[in-house]
Design a protein around this motif. Structure first.
Motif, PDB file in Angstrom:
ATOM      1  N   ILE A   1      28.526  29.936  48.094  1.00  0.00           N
ATOM      2  CA  ILE A   1      28.636  31.357  48.501  1.00  0.00           C
ATOM      3  C   ILE A   1      29.486  31.345  49.340  1.00  0.00           C
ATOM      4  O   ILE A   1      30.655  32.292  49.165  1.00  0.00           O
ATOM      5  N   ARG A   2      29.905  30.529  50.398  1.00  0.00           N
ATOM      6  CA  ARG A   2      31.058  30.477  51.239  1.00  0.00           C
ATOM      7  C   ARG A   2      32.526  30.593  50.327  1.00  0.00           C
ATOM      8  O   ARG A   2      33.535  31.163  50.932  1.00  0.00           O
ATOM      9  N   TYR A   3      32.335  29.660  49.463  1.00  0.00           N
ATOM     10  CA  TYR A   3      33.774  29.576  48.650  1.00  0.00           C
ATOM     11  C   TYR A   3      33.919  30.637  48.025  1.00  0.00           C
ATOM     12  O   TYR A   3      34.975  31.336  48.003  1.00  0.00           O
ATOM     13  N   LEU A   4      32.995  31.440  47.311  1.00  0.00           N
ATOM     14  CA  LEU A   4      33.170  32.812  46.862  1.00  0.00           C
ATOM     15  C   LEU A   4      33.814  33.926  47.790  1.00  0.00           C
ATOM     16  O   LEU A   4      34.504  34.746  47.397  1.00  0.00           O
ATOM     17  N   GLU A   5      32.993  33.729  48.916  1.00  0.00           N
ATOM     18  CA  GLU A   5      33.442  34.703  49.897  1.00  0.00           C
ATOM     19  C   GLU A   5      34.769  34.346  50.493  1.00  0.00           C
ATOM     20  O   GLU A   5      35.772  35.488  50.684  1.00  0.00           O
ATOM     21  N   ASP A   6      35.069  33.201  50.497  1.00  0.00           N
ATOM     22  CA  ASP A   6      36.724  32.890  50.952  1.00  0.00           C
ATOM     23  C   ASP A   6      37.631  33.487  49.895  1.00  0.00           C
ATOM     24  O   ASP A   6      38.853  33.819  50.094  1.00  0.00           O
ATOM     25  N   GLU A   7      37.142  33.145  48.600  1.00  0.00           N
ATOM     26  CA  GLU A   7      38.148  33.504  47.624  1.00  0.00           C
ATOM     27  C   GLU A   7      38.247  35.073  47.405  1.00  0.00           C
ATOM     28  O   GLU A   7      39.301  35.544  47.158  1.00  0.00           O
ATOM     29  N   SER A   8      37.269  35.790  47.718  1.00  0.00           N
ATOM     30  CA  SER A   8      37.317  37.231  47.654  1.00  0.00           C
ATOM     31  C   SER A   8      38.150  37.755  48.722  1.00  0.00           C
ATOM     32  O   SER A   8      38.671  38.821  48.513  1.00  0.00           O
ATOM     33  N   VAL A   9      38.302  37.107  49.858  1.00  0.00           N
ATOM     34  CA  VAL A   9      38.818  37.603  50.966  1.00  0.00           C
ATOM     35  C   VAL A   9      40.386  37.313  50.949  1.00  0.00           C
ATOM     36  O   VAL A   9      41.380  38.005  50.528  1.00  0.00           O
ATOM     37  N   SER A  10      40.634  35.925  50.366  1.00  0.00           N
ATOM     38  CA  SER A  10      42.149  35.574  49.974  1.00  0.00           C
ATOM     39  C   SER A  10      42.692  36.304  48.763  1.00  0.00           C
ATOM     40  O   SER A  10      43.744  36.599  48.822  1.00  0.00           O
ATOM     41  N   GLY A  11      41.923  36.323  47.705  1.00  0.00           N
ATOM     42  CA  GLY A  11      42.520  36.831  46.494  1.00  0.00           C
ATOM     43  C   GLY A  11      43.541  36.208  45.647  1.00  0.00           C
ATOM     44  O   GLY A  11      44.292  36.505  45.130  1.00  0.00           O
ATOM     45  N   SER A  12      43.611  34.756  46.336  1.00  0.00           N
ATOM     46  CA  SER A  12      44.699  33.872  45.863  1.00  0.00           C
ATOM     47  C   SER A  12      44.365  33.390  44.410  1.00  0.00           C
ATOM     48  O   SER A  12      45.006  32.864  43.715  1.00  0.00           O
ATOM     49  N   LYS A  13      42.925  33.028  44.248  1.00  0.00           N
ATOM     50  CA  LYS A  13      42.664  32.428  43.019  1.00  0.00           C
ATOM     51  C   LYS A  13      42.804  33.253  41.624  1.00  0.00           C
ATOM     52  O   LYS A  13      42.035  34.438  41.787  1.00  0.00           O
ATOM     53  N   PRO A  14      43.574  32.820  40.578  1.00  0.00           N
ATOM     54  CA  PRO A  14      43.600  33.690  39.640  1.00  0.00           C
ATOM     55  C   PRO A  14      42.109  33.918  38.999  1.00  0.00           C
ATOM     56  O   PRO A  14      41.462  32.889  38.863  1.00  0.00           O
ATOM     57  N   VAL A  15      41.779  34.972  38.421  1.00  0.00           N
ATOM     58  CA  VAL A  15      40.517  35.241  37.615  1.00  0.00           C
ATOM     59  C   VAL A  15      40.751  35.423  36.230  1.00  0.00           C
ATOM     60  O   VAL A  15      41.875  36.192  35.659  1.00  0.00           O
ATOM     61  N   LYS A  16      39.898  34.906  35.320  1.00  0.00           N
ATOM     62  CA  LYS A  16      40.170  34.922  33.953  1.00  0.00           C
ATOM     63  C   LYS A  16      39.559  36.379  33.632  1.00  0.00           C
ATOM     64  O   LYS A  16      38.558  36.791  34.002  1.00  0.00           O
ATOM     65  N   SER A  17      40.221  36.890  32.570  1.00  0.00           N
ATOM     66  CA  SER A  17      39.931  38.284  32.218  1.00  0.00           C
ATOM     67  C   SER A  17      39.147  38.108  30.821  1.00  0.00           C
ATOM     68  O   SER A  17      38.490  39.015  30.566  1.00  0.00           O
ATOM     69  N   GLN A  18      39.021  36.923  30.353  1.00  0.00           N
ATOM     70  CA  GLN A  18      38.190  36.639  29.270  1.00  0.00           C
ATOM     71  C   GLN A  18      37.427  35.496  29.240  1.00  0.00           C
ATOM     72  O   GLN A  18      37.702  34.671  30.382  1.00  0.00           O
ATOM     73  N   GLY A  19      36.673  35.294  28.527  1.00  0.00           N
ATOM     74  CA  GLY A  19      35.751  33.990  28.521  1.00  0.00           C
ATOM     75  C   GLY A  19      34.489  34.501  29.081  1.00  0.00           C
ATOM     76  O   GLY A  19      34.245  35.069  30.068  1.00  0.00           O
TER      77      GLY A  19
END
Length: 732
Positions: A470-488
């Motif tokens: 959960i902490r990892y997801l929150e950090d990613e949502s704040v930074s927004g640096s990790k690309p997110v797959k639009s498919q799959g």
């Protein structure tokens, strides 16, 4: 020895019928004498069977042996057993004084309010008006009710389905009767029935209830709502709706090897006579519910599970005058929903509802926990604990199923993170709520052991890993640096990239494939691996150095070689080989690979920039001259043409170095590398070399034979490489 202790309890709350409990004690580890015998059948006491005491002889009798049912016992004021009946006459019954109180013997002075379930209450309820539930019900066709739909739009309001096609619900025909239920389930099955006028439970055999149901005159209103038939033959006649089966925690997460028995709450048969009433309640564990009215009609009174309403419900449930207050009057809105024959109703988590049977009715239903409303389910469970709800009326092993779910959700979150795929919002919120509940239960385990933590789960480690995800997801949502797959995984745009059930199925399939691949890699990892070119060259070089320590020739002792310059030769070779190996590891420009059809090594490019020909062919030449590479001339020419493109021109001077190397440091295509004997004696420094082509040391590989004329020995080839190194860029 202590005698058996009899406790005679008169339960005034349940209108005074008598019951008995006896306590068997042990003294000094030895069992006491055989249990006393009772009743006309002279059998020992059985806690599962109802018994009644004779007020004359003070003996105890099984209700089934003296034809007294438990719900009838409350109406008896003075009981006479069959033996005393002959002398003292029949039992004396209580006198009814009112029709609006659970204890109908109370005097009706008009000061007592109406209690729920009584005949007066039922008449008033039927005459009241309520807002129609049509403004909040979602009417759908069976084929539309899917997990995918609920995940996209949420499961927050009741669903009404009138067209069953596509719902996956299988039921008996409408002609199915209560006698058919007795035939499939068995008349000896003991069931819990509700005496509606008293809102109290009592036990009886199913056969007795069927007799009561089929009688034209019923002195009481009895309601059966807790007949779970998953372990009976009738289970084959009923199939749960697909949406409930696919979303159910028990069906998806409960392991077969669990120590705890699997909860069966998916298939209930409800048989109620006219005017049966169940007061306001939330289904155990905050489960969602599906109902289908096979014949007859039911009326639901629905209240939203808002924070305010839930707080009011908890206060109302814990109040001493609960039965005297209609909870629908305490909230802003209470909706009325009529469910006629052939209609299915799905009620979401936490909805507060009461049920009135307006005519004789048979219905089927079931309960299920799911991922969509984890927080609400946990809140309802904690409310049950605060209200001290008996375990009989709670979801079986609720905490155990939550531990299993937490373990599976952790795997899901890890898989999604590895695949760069964000989980849905309801999953993240549910895991957060689950972490808080699990921590609370662990703390509570110290003072109130419940032993519902599965043996194969490490609770503290599981909570820690979930918190980390959960902490990892929150950090990613704040930074927004990790690309997110639009498919799959079939992400739906309607829920901001949430994971649907179809996507979950794909995820499970991908997870199983990865696990299989991981097991295969582990199995392959146990098999011996083929060495790379560098491994072969390094092994050979260290073997050469090791032989130098022992001595290359038998007639020269170690002391003489060290005195005669062998130390210098060893130092020279050591420095050159270490320099060569370290430079190769630093370059990191190639990846050696063995092909299955040939012992020849091919160098494959690893980075985008083309590999340096000098480095590649240096490796080939080194291996070949060391006798570690066997390849025909034609194969070598093809390999060099692949790497070099065409032949390199010969040196204009035609010296010996140009025969093996061109001006780029590549071996010439004319060079013959067909000799491969790695067991030859190690070479000396060119300045210390013995006569050309000395006889090799006899071993298994060479059989003591000299090499063919014109063929260089391993010592000469390695020495030639070291000598040419001075004028090339191979070892830079």
């Amino acid at each position: 020895m202590l005698p058996h202790v009899f406790l005679r309890v008169k339960n005034y709350q349940n209108l005074g019928y008598k019951c008995m409990m006896w306590l068997r004690s042990e003294v000094s580890g030895r069992k006491m004498a055989a249990a006393p015998l009772y009743c006309v059948c002279r059998q020992p006491y059985d806690v599962s069977r109802f018994m009644i005491e004779c007020d004359i002889c003070k003996d105890w009798f099984h209700g089934s042996c003296v034809q007294v049912e438990e719900h009838h016992a409350v109406d008896i004021d003075v009981y006479h057993c069959p033996n005393c009946d002959v002398k003292h006459g029949p039992s004396l019954m209580k006198k009814r004084n009112n029709w609006h109180r659970h204890d109908y013997t109370e005097p009706d002075d008009g000061s007592q309010p109406v209690q729920a379930g009584t005949s007066v209450f039922i008449k008033k309820l039927q005459n009241r008006t309520f807002p129609s539930a049509d403004e909040l019900l979602i009417r759908m066709r069976g084929e539309q009710v899917t997990p995918r739909y609920l995940e996209r739009h949420g499961f927050n309001y009741p669903l009404v389905i009138t067209e069953m096609e596509g719902l996956g619900l299988k039921l008996p025909p409408p002609t199915f009767s209560v006698k058919d239920v007795e035939q499939y389930v068995g008349g000896d099955k003991v069931i819990d029935v509700i005496d509606v006028a008293r809102q109290a439970d009592s036990k009886m055999k199913l056969s007795e209830f069927i007799k009561y149901f089929t009688k034209p005159h019923r002195p009481k209103v009895l309601n059966l709502i807790s007949l779970e038939f998953s372990d009976t033959k009738m289970s084959e006649l009923v199939e749960v709706p697909d949406v409930a089966k696919k979303m159910s925690w028990v069906e998806n997460y409960w392991p077969d090897e669990s120590f705890f028995p699997k909860p069966f709450v998916q298939k209930y048969c409800l048989m109620g006579v006219k005017d049966s009433y169940t007061d306001f309640h939330i289904d155990f564990g905050g489960t969602s519910v599906w109902y289908h009215v096979l014949w007859g009609e039911k009326i639901f009174y629905l209240i939203k599970p808002s924070p305010t309403n839930l707080a009011l419900y908890e206060a109302w449930s814990s109040s001493p005058n609960q039965s005297e207050v209609f909870f629908g009057d305490k909230v802003e809105k209470c909706y009325k929903c009529v469910v006629p024959q052939g209609t299915t109703l799905l009620i979401p988590t936490g909805w507060i509802h009461a049920v009135l049977t307006s005519q004789d009715c048979m219905a089927f239903g079931g309960n299920f926990l799911h991922n969509l409303n984890i927080g609400m389910q946990l809140r309802c469970y904690e409310m049950e604990r605060r209200l001290k709800t008996p375990d009989l009326f709670k979801f079986p092993y609720f905490e155990a199923i939550c531990w299993y779910v937490a373990k599976n959700l952790l795997e899901m979150l890890k898989e999604l993170r590895e695949d760069n795929c964000p989980p849905s919002t309801y999953i993240v919120d549910g895991v957060k709520a689950l972490i808080g509940a699990l921590r609370t239960w662990l703390k509570r385990e110290v003072t109130e052991p419940t032993s519902e933590v599965p043996d194969n789960i490490r609770p503290n480690h599981l909570i820690k890993e979930l918190t980390k995800e959960i902490r990892y997801l929150e950090d990613e949502s704040v930074s927004g640096s990790k690309p997110v797959k639009s498919q799959g995984y079939g992400l739906s745009s309607g829920m901001n990239g949430c994971l649907t059930t179809r996507s979950l199925e794909r995820l499970c399939q991908a997870r199983r494939a990865r696990r299989a691949a991981r097991r295969l890699r582990e199995q392959q990892g146990q098999a011996p691996k083929l060495p790379s070119n560098l491994d072969i060259l390094e092994r050979h070089t260290r073997d050469v150095l090791k032989r130098l320590e022992v001595g290359p020739l038998e007639e020269v002792s170690k002391k003489e070689r060290m005195a005669g310059g062998a130390a210098l030769e060893k130092t020279f070779l050591q420095n050159r080989c270490d320099s060569f190996l370290s430079s190769l590891h630093r370059t990191q420009r190639f990846v050696p690979r063995f092909t299955e059809n040939s012992t020849k090594c091919r160098l494959h490019q690893q980075q985008e920039r083309p590999t340096s020909p000098s480095t590649e062919e240096a490796i080939q030449g080194m291996l070949s001259m060391a006798g570690l590479l066997c390849s025909s001339k034609a194969e070598e020419e093809r390999s060099l043409q692949e790497l070099q493109g065409d032949k390199s021109p010969m040196d204009s001077q035609g010296n010996s170095s140009s025969e093996a190397w061109d001006n780029q440091g590549l071996p010439s295509p004319e060079t013959d590398y067909q000799y491969c004997d790695p067991s030859m004696s190690p070479p000396l420094h060119p300045s210390k070399r013995h006569a050309p082509n000395p006889p090799p040391i006899s071993n298994q590989a060479t059989k003591g034979k000299r090499p063919k004329k014109g063929m260089a020995t391993a010592k000469q080839r390695l020495g030639k490489i070291l000598k040419l190194n001075r004028h090339s860029r191979v070892f830079v």
